[in-house]
Design a protein around this motif. Structure first.
Motif, mmCIF file in Angstrom:
data_model
loop_
_atom_site.group_PDB
_atom_site.id
_atom_site.type_symbol
_atom_site.label_atom_id
_atom_site.label_comp_id
_atom_site.label_asym_id
_atom_site.label_seq_id
_atom_site.Cartn_x
_atom_site.Cartn_y
_atom_site.Cartn_z
ATOM 1 N N SER A 96 41.409 47.258 39.451
ATOM 2 C CA SER A 96 41.092 48.570 40.038
ATOM 3 C C SER A 96 42.022 49.646 39.496
ATOM 4 N N GLY B 111 40.180 43.733 52.628
ATOM 5 C CA GLY B 111 41.013 43.413 53.789
ATOM 6 C C GLY B 111 40.731 42.066 54.411
ATOM 7 N N THR B 112 40.513 41.068 53.562
ATOM 8 C CA THR B 112 40.154 39.725 54.069
ATOM 9 C C THR B 112 41.165 39.226 55.101
ATOM 10 N N ARG B 113 42.452 39.331 54.779
ATOM 11 C CA ARG B 113 43.505 38.759 55.642
ATOM 12 C C ARG B 113 43.564 39.457 56.999
HETATM 13 N N1 LIG Z 1 40.085 44.434 44.114
HETATM 14 C C1 LIG Z 1 41.005 45.183 44.775
HETATM 15 C C2 LIG Z 1 41.884 44.576 45.720
HETATM 16 C C3 LIG Z 1 42.790 45.385 46.391
HETATM 17 N N2 LIG Z 1 42.800 46.721 46.133
HETATM 18 C C4 LIG Z 1 43.714 47.593 46.864
HETATM 19 O O1 LIG Z 1 45.051 47.186 46.652
HETATM 20 C C5 LIG Z 1 45.837 47.512 47.821
HETATM 21 C C6 LIG Z 1 46.745 46.365 48.253
HETATM 22 O O2 LIG Z 1 45.965 45.200 48.308
HETATM 23 P P1 LIG Z 1 45.818 44.277 49.636
HETATM 24 O O3 LIG Z 1 46.764 44.661 50.706
HETATM 25 O O4 LIG Z 1 45.776 42.867 49.185
HETATM 26 O O5 LIG Z 1 44.341 44.727 50.133
HETATM 27 P P2 LIG Z 1 43.066 43.797 50.169
HETATM 28 O O6 LIG Z 1 42.854 43.150 48.856
HETATM 29 O O7 LIG Z 1 41.978 44.641 50.746
HETATM 30 O O8 LIG Z 1 43.482 42.699 51.277
HETATM 31 P P3 LIG Z 1 43.143 41.128 51.241
HETATM 32 O O9 LIG Z 1 43.933 40.561 50.091
HETATM 33 O O10 LIG Z 1 43.610 40.662 52.580
HETATM 34 O O11 LIG Z 1 41.653 41.028 51.028
HETATM 35 C C7 LIG Z 1 44.865 47.903 48.917
HETATM 36 O O12 LIG Z 1 44.946 49.300 49.130
HETATM 37 C C8 LIG Z 1 43.504 47.498 48.374
HETATM 38 O O13 LIG Z 1 42.454 48.354 48.803
HETATM 39 C C9 LIG Z 1 41.934 47.302 45.202
HETATM 40 O O14 LIG Z 1 41.970 48.525 44.992
HETATM 41 N N3 LIG Z 1 41.059 46.527 44.528
#
Ligand SMILES: Nc1ccn([C@@H]2O[C@H](COP(=O)(O)OP(=O)(O)OP(=O)(O)O)[C@@H](O)[C@H]2O)c(=O)n1
Ligand SMILES: C[C@](O)(CO)[C@H](O)COP(=O)(O)O
Length: 230
Positions: A90, A16-18
């Motif tokens: 994942s 959840g970086t963003r």
């Molecule tokens: N390496 C990752 C990156 C994302 N997800 C999952 O993919 C879904 C959608 O991704 P996103 O909204 O981008 O989540 P994050 O990657 O956590 O957010 P951010 O890009 O802001 O870090 C989320 O449920 C996230 O947990 C995941 O399982 N494995």
């Protein structure tokens, strides 16, 4: 041939970086429970869903408490500590981890843990619409805003024709064998449909809902709570 079953696979290994929270966003409290708990509860209560798999990071320190506080998930949800460096990884890791538990022609509904507004009726709508489809498909929303392409100075470079544009949501629903093959072959796709498209196939677009939006940025949290409290 066995009657195909429907399984949910929830990628929940992001950080959840963003959003910029102090914990991974899928564990943030929304309307009284963690975001991920809303998603798992919705799928666990859906009678058409045979079982729910959730993919978390290998060092996830939150899922045990979530499951312990949710006895209704016992027996319906299996946690897979196989998160990867990307959402695609994942999902693929999760698919490979369940290969002994599903059949090649079973349907997999991949749904973001970050989309807590999903409802059982949306799941039912997707399955009913795609159940006999040769490819599979995804929930999506027709674009209603005028879209602009910006230049490096945040000036409009172009107005993008919006007719026939859709914003992809999840679940994205494909048969186990097709989805696994597509994700193995694909390079850096941001969704399952994109991998299937690279095989030359055309996934079906099924209208979703604004409440099924992805919680990504800080202002999304209040909006998600509003929908979840409806
Ligand atoms: N390496 C990752 C990156 C994302 N997800 C999952 O993919 C879904 C959608 O991704 P996103 O909204 O981008 O989540 P994050 O990657 O956590 O957010 P951010 O890009 O802001 O870090 C989320 O449920 C996230 O947990 C995941 O399982 N494995
Ligand atoms: C799968 C998805 O939610 C469809 O819109 C989106 O591609 C996920 O993107 P993210 O950058 O991994 O959030």
């Amino acid at each position: 041939m066995n009657t195909p079953r429907y399984f949910a696979l929830i990628p929940a290994a992001g950080v959840g970086t963003r959003l910029g929270a102090t914990i991974p966003k899928q564990y943030m409290q929304l309307a009284g429970q963690p975001m991920l708990a809303h998603v798992l509860t919705t799928f666990a209560a859906a009678s058409l869903i045979s079982h729910v798999f959730v993919v978390v990071s290998a060092d996830d320190g939150y899922i045990a408490d979530l499951m312990a506080a949710a006895p209704h998930l016992q027996g319906r949800v299996t946690v897979l500590f196989h998160g990867g460096a990307s959402r695609q990884e994942s999902v693929l890791n999760g698919l490979q981890a369940i290969r002994q538990q599903v059949d090649e022609e079973d349907w997999i509904l991949v749904h973001d843990a970050a989309r807590p507004g999903l409802t059982q009726s949306l799941i039912q709508h997707l399955i009913t619409t795609l159940g006999g489809d040769l490819v599979g498909g995804l929930l999506a929303l027709p674009v209603v805003d005028t879209l602009k392409r910006g230049d490096q100075n945040a000036r409009v470079a172009q107005t993008v024709e919006r007719a026939a544009l859709w914003a992809a949501q999840t679940p994205q629903m494909f048969r186990y064998s097709l989805l696994t093959r597509a994700l193995i072959l694909a390079d850096a796709v941001t969704d399952e449909a994109g991998a299937v498209e690279l095989l030359g196939l055309q996934p079906r677009l099924v209208e979703g809902s604004p409440r099924n939006f992805k919680v990504t940025l800080p202002h999304d949290v209040a909006l998600a709570e509003m929908f979840l409290k409806e």
